[in-house]
Design an enzyme around this catalytic site. Structure first.
Site, PDB file in Angstrom:
ATOM      1  N   ASP A  42       0.829  -1.208   0.000  1.00 50.83           N
ATOM      2  CA  ASP A  42       0.000   0.000   0.000  1.00 50.83           C
ATOM      3  C   ASP A  42       0.869   1.266   0.000  1.00 50.83           C
ATOM      4  O   ASP A  42       1.999   1.255   0.488  1.00 50.83           O
ATOM      5  CB  ASP A  42      -0.895  -0.021   1.253  1.00 50.83           C
ATOM      6  CG  ASP A  42      -2.096   0.901   1.105  1.00 50.83           C
ATOM      7  OD1 ASP A  42      -2.344   1.397  -0.004  1.00 50.83           O
ATOM      8  OD2 ASP A  42      -2.783   1.126   2.119  1.00 50.83           O
ATOM      9  N   GLY A  43       0.286   2.344  -0.515  1.00 48.60           N
ATOM     10  CA  GLY A  43       0.933   3.652  -0.406  1.00 48.60           C
ATOM     11  C   GLY A  43       1.615   4.151  -1.666  1.00 48.60           C
ATOM     12  O   GLY A  43       2.334   5.155  -1.623  1.00 48.60           O
ATOM     13  N   ASN A  90     -10.717  -2.685  -6.459  1.00 51.66           N
ATOM     14  CA  ASN A  90      -9.893  -1.658  -7.142  1.00 51.66           C
ATOM     15  C   ASN A  90     -10.470  -1.202  -8.483  1.00 51.66           C
ATOM     16  O   ASN A  90     -10.019  -0.201  -9.050  1.00 51.66           O
ATOM     17  CB  ASN A  90      -8.451  -2.166  -7.340  1.00 51.66           C
ATOM     18  CG  ASN A  90      -7.608  -2.127  -6.087  1.00 51.66           C
ATOM     19  OD1 ASN A  90      -6.666  -2.896  -5.926  1.00 51.66           O
ATOM     20  ND2 ASN A  90      -7.932  -1.229  -5.150  1.00 51.66           N
ATOM     21  N   TRP A  91     -11.503  -1.919  -8.986  1.00 53.47           N
ATOM     22  CA  TRP A  91     -12.151  -1.473 -10.236  1.00 53.47           C
ATOM     23  C   TRP A  91     -12.830  -0.122 -10.054  1.00 53.47           C
ATOM     24  O   TRP A  91     -13.166   0.547 -11.022  1.00 53.47           O
ATOM     25  CB  TRP A  91     -13.183  -2.509 -10.706  1.00 53.47           C
ATOM     26  CG  TRP A  91     -12.588  -3.843 -11.057  1.00 53.47           C
ATOM     27  CD1 TRP A  91     -12.677  -4.986 -10.312  1.00 53.47           C
ATOM     28  CD2 TRP A  91     -11.811  -4.178 -12.214  1.00 53.47           C
ATOM     29  NE1 TRP A  91     -12.006  -6.005 -10.925  1.00 53.47           N
ATOM     30  CE2 TRP A  91     -11.465  -5.540 -12.105  1.00 53.47           C
ATOM     31  CE3 TRP A  91     -11.370  -3.466 -13.336  1.00 53.47           C
ATOM     32  CZ2 TRP A  91     -10.709  -6.205 -13.063  1.00 53.47           C
ATOM     33  CZ3 TRP A  91     -10.597  -4.130 -14.290  1.00 53.47           C
ATOM     34  CH2 TRP A  91     -10.282  -5.475 -14.151  1.00 53.47           C
TER      35      TRP A  91
END
Ligand code: FPP
Length: 265
Positions: A42-43, A90-91
């Protein structure tokens, strides 16, 4: 030894396994390594924003980190490294970012496939692969086929993956078998379920690492992480280094794992 592990600029030196004499691994307790490590990378977006760059630049930088961490996992002879590349949620991101990520996965496979194969890695993709672009699906299946007989680190890439979705698919498959008379409900065991998961054949997750400060699982490996240890860092994924990865290993070695019992195992 660092150079030997990762290769100099433009070069590709194979490194000795296990790379126990590498200064990078000085602090490692080889008897107490996790066997299966899962990472929520992440990030990327925050890293890019902090540098005044587009979010996509963060994803590109994240690929380099992934390569270094896979190399480190190979050096440590982990049994499995599973990474969260794209979730079923995430779509919801803007279309250009989704398209960029799909292209990045494709480019990564084109560029890194041969080297991973030479490193004896077994690549495997988790999730609804049939929901990804057709050409990427083919690359993924070809990559799995190429490396299927390798015996080194199992490198699982979760793409279009959600832990709840995985359990839903497993449940549907088991129900279909029961409806067809192939399986009695009372014969369903934990192994029946495990054998329907995308991670079939993998050991349970020992350690989940999440970068970039958030303290949640985000629908990742819900079943497999039942007794996992967790390790969080504020560092954004593009800045995450092999030394940080070793920090997590050192921390894990000091954990008291009881699996619901009273004794540390
Ligand atoms: C999370 O950061 C990251 C992702 C959703 C994508 C992960 C992809 C990579 C690390 C690229 C490499 C992967 C492969 C398999 C080649 P974020 O975008 O949610 O960051 P933010 O929380 O700061 O917005």
């Amino acid at each position: 030894m660092w150079k030997k592990l990762f290769g100099g600029a433009g070069s590709r030196e194979t490194f000795e396994i296990p790379a126990k004499d590498s200064p990078l691994f000085e602090r490692i307790n080889w008897e107490k390594l996790p066997r299966h490590v899962a990472i929520i990378m992440d990030g990327n977006g925050r890293w890019a924003k902090g540098k005044g760059m587009l979010r996509t630049a963060g994803h590109t930088a994240g690929v380099k980190t992934l390569k270094n961490i896979l190399k480190t996992a190979i050096g440590l002879q982990l049994d499995a490294l599973t990474v969260y590349a794209f979730s079923t949620e995430n779509w919801k991101r803007p279309r250009p970012e989704v398209d960029f990520l799909m292209q990045l996965f494709s480019d990564y496979l084109k560029k890194e496939l041969q080297e991973m194969h030479e490193d004896n890695v077994q690549i495997h993709f988790l999730g609804r692969i049939d929901g990804l672009p057709k050409s990427l699906q083919k690359q993924m299946r070809d990559a799995e086929a190429l490396m299927k007989d390798n015996t080194g680190v199992k490198f699982n890439v979760a793409a279009n993956y959600g832990g709840q979705d995985e359990l839903l698919r497993a449940t549907q498959s088991i129900a279909a078998k029961a409806a067809a008379g192939e399986l009695k409900p009372e014969d369903i065991t934990l192994s029946t379920i495990e054998n329907e998961l995308d991670t079939k054949g993998n050991l349970p997750v020992d350690l989940v690492i999440r970068t970039s400060g958030d303290l949640r699982l985000s629908n990742f490996l819900l079943w497999q992480s039942a007794y996992a240890e967790f390790w969080f860092t504020d560092t954004n994924w593009p800045d995450f280094t092999p030394e940080d990865f070793v920090d997590a290993m050192v921390d894990f070695a000091g954990r008291n794992r009881r699996f619901g019992g009273l004794k540390n195992t």
